[in-house]
Write a protein that holds these residues in place. Structure first.
Motif, PDB file in Angstrom:
ATOM      1  N   ILE A  73     -25.565  68.917  48.842  1.00  0.00           N
ATOM      2  CA  ILE A  73     -26.073  69.283  49.916  1.00  0.00           C
ATOM      3  C   ILE A  73     -26.348  68.213  50.775  1.00  0.00           C
ATOM      4  O   ILE A  73     -26.817  67.067  50.572  1.00  0.00           O
ATOM      5  CB  ILE A  73     -27.330  70.302  49.826  1.00  0.00           C
ATOM      6  N   GLY A  74     -25.817  68.209  52.241  1.00  0.00           N
ATOM      7  CA  GLY A  74     -25.906  67.144  52.934  1.00  0.00           C
ATOM      8  C   GLY A  74     -27.111  66.800  53.637  1.00  0.00           C
ATOM      9  O   GLY A  74     -27.897  67.928  53.782  1.00  0.00           O
ATOM     10  N   LEU A  75     -27.548  65.748  53.789  1.00  0.00           N
ATOM     11  CA  LEU A  75     -29.028  65.464  54.355  1.00  0.00           C
ATOM     12  C   LEU A  75     -29.062  66.003  55.909  1.00  0.00           C
ATOM     13  O   LEU A  75     -30.030  66.414  56.195  1.00  0.00           O
ATOM     14  CB  LEU A  75     -29.348  63.789  54.275  1.00  0.00           C
ATOM     15  N   SER A 122     -27.988  68.916  56.672  1.00  0.00           N
ATOM     16  CA  SER A 122     -28.050  70.278  56.548  1.00  0.00           C
ATOM     17  C   SER A 122     -29.422  70.855  56.995  1.00  0.00           C
ATOM     18  O   SER A 122     -30.488  70.306  56.322  1.00  0.00           O
ATOM     19  CB  SER A 122     -27.645  70.847  55.394  1.00  0.00           C
ATOM     20  N   SER A 161     -30.625  73.411  55.786  1.00  0.00           N
ATOM     21  CA  SER A 161     -31.118  73.890  54.387  1.00  0.00           C
ATOM     22  C   SER A 161     -31.944  72.913  53.646  1.00  0.00           C
ATOM     23  O   SER A 161     -32.518  72.917  52.485  1.00  0.00           O
ATOM     24  CB  SER A 161     -30.215  74.752  53.710  1.00  0.00           C
ATOM     25  N   TRP A 162     -31.403  71.704  53.866  1.00  0.00           N
ATOM     26  CA  TRP A 162     -31.893  70.553  53.107  1.00  0.00           C
ATOM     27  C   TRP A 162     -33.278  70.231  52.676  1.00  0.00           C
ATOM     28  O   TRP A 162     -33.873  70.327  51.783  1.00  0.00           O
ATOM     29  CB  TRP A 162     -31.396  69.003  53.103  1.00  0.00           C
ATOM     30  N   ILE A 176     -34.443  72.936  50.254  1.00  0.00           N
ATOM     31  CA  ILE A 176     -33.980  72.422  48.833  1.00  0.00           C
ATOM     32  C   ILE A 176     -34.976  71.374  48.193  1.00  0.00           C
ATOM     33  O   ILE A 176     -35.036  71.421  47.130  1.00  0.00           O
ATOM     34  CB  ILE A 176     -32.483  72.224  48.899  1.00  0.00           C
ATOM     35  N   ARG A 177     -35.175  70.690  49.222  1.00  0.00           N
ATOM     36  CA  ARG A 177     -35.784  69.222  48.822  1.00  0.00           C
ATOM     37  C   ARG A 177     -37.520  69.672  48.438  1.00  0.00           C
ATOM     38  O   ARG A 177     -37.556  69.283  47.348  1.00  0.00           O
ATOM     39  CB  ARG A 177     -36.091  68.459  49.849  1.00  0.00           C
ATOM     40  N   ARG A 210     -32.718  65.816  41.549  1.00  0.00           N
ATOM     41  CA  ARG A 210     -32.096  65.649  42.743  1.00  0.00           C
ATOM     42  C   ARG A 210     -31.321  64.208  42.944  1.00  0.00           C
ATOM     43  O   ARG A 210     -32.344  63.535  42.687  1.00  0.00           O
ATOM     44  CB  ARG A 210     -33.015  65.871  43.999  1.00  0.00           C
ATOM     45  N   HIS A 239     -25.339  62.830  50.934  1.00  0.00           N
ATOM     46  CA  HIS A 239     -25.729  64.216  50.335  1.00  0.00           C
ATOM     47  C   HIS A 239     -26.642  63.862  49.079  1.00  0.00           C
ATOM     48  O   HIS A 239     -26.778  62.725  48.776  1.00  0.00           O
ATOM     49  CB  HIS A 239     -24.437  64.703  49.794  1.00  0.00           C
ATOM     50  N   ARG A 240     -27.075  64.979  48.756  1.00  0.00           N
ATOM     51  CA  ARG A 240     -28.053  65.105  47.513  1.00  0.00           C
ATOM     52  C   ARG A 240     -27.180  66.088  46.489  1.00  0.00           C
ATOM     53  O   ARG A 240     -26.924  66.881  46.860  1.00  0.00           O
ATOM     54  CB  ARG A 240     -29.274  65.337  47.538  1.00  0.00           C
ATOM     55  N   VAL A 279     -27.937  68.283  43.359  1.00  0.00           N
ATOM     56  CA  VAL A 279     -29.111  69.094  42.886  1.00  0.00           C
ATOM     57  C   VAL A 279     -28.512  69.663  41.389  1.00  0.00           C
ATOM     58  O   VAL A 279     -27.467  70.557  41.524  1.00  0.00           O
ATOM     59  CB  VAL A 279     -29.393  70.369  43.878  1.00  0.00           C
TER      60      VAL A 279
END
Length: 177
Positions: A71-73, A75, A77-78, A81-82, A141, A147-148, A150
């Motif tokens: 997932i891109g930083l 995004s 949604s990040w 998710i984080r 993560r 990106h990260r 996960v």
């Protein structure tokens, strides 16, 4: 093993390179190469509700059952998710192109009236009509450039036999012929 194959394994065969003189950027090479790589399409959701389309889904381990996605930083949604401890991966069926496009579109009302879902007791949305869904507890993560990655441990889910998968290739959603 053929001599040519053996030479490739030894590294004796010249490999194509990206020349600075051609102006080819490795980011362009990356994008061009991965447009040729067909991938399954998934939607990842978490409590909020928050969700996004992912083509980076991969199985990691059968024992224990682990999956990963990137997932891109940047995004939207990040942050969810984080900050959450779990997520649900939805494997989309070939008839769900519109759902994939909706969850890929920036600024879209992803959980509006046209999106059928039920929230699990733990808060994650489960989309209706998917080929499979897997609830996962986040285990790791990892930093991976912009990106990260996960990693999640599968804790529950469901598969629907006979549903053909939705694929993504060269910027287009499709299915097996």
């Amino acid at each position: 093993m053929s001599a040519k194959r053996f030479a490739v394994l030894r590294g004796d065969v010249p490999r194509p390179s990206v020349s600075p003189e051609t102006g080819t950027d490795t980011r362009d090479l990356f994008r061009s190469a991965f447009r040729r790589h067909a991938a399954g399409v998934a939607v990842v959701t978490t409590a909020g509700p928050v969700g996004f389309t992912a083509t980076s889904l991969a199985s990691v381990s059968a024992e224990p059952p682990l999956v990963t996605f990137g997932i891109g930083l940047g995004s939207s949604s990040w942050p969810a998710i984080r900050d959450q401890d779990s997520f649900v991966v939805h494997i989309l069926g070939e008839s769900q192109r519109d759902l994939a496009a909706l969850f890929a579109r920036s600024g879209a009302d992803r959980f509006g009236p046209e999106t059928a879902y039920t929230a699990l007791p733990t808060g994650e949305p489960v989309l209706h009509g998917v080929a499979a869904w897997l609830r996962c507890e986040i285990r790791e993560r990892f930093v991976a450039g912009d990106h990260r990655l996960v990693v999640g441990l599968i804790t529950e889910g469901e598969t629907v036999p006979g549903r053909r998968p939705l694929l993504y290739h060269d910027g287009t959603f499709g299915s097996f012929a």
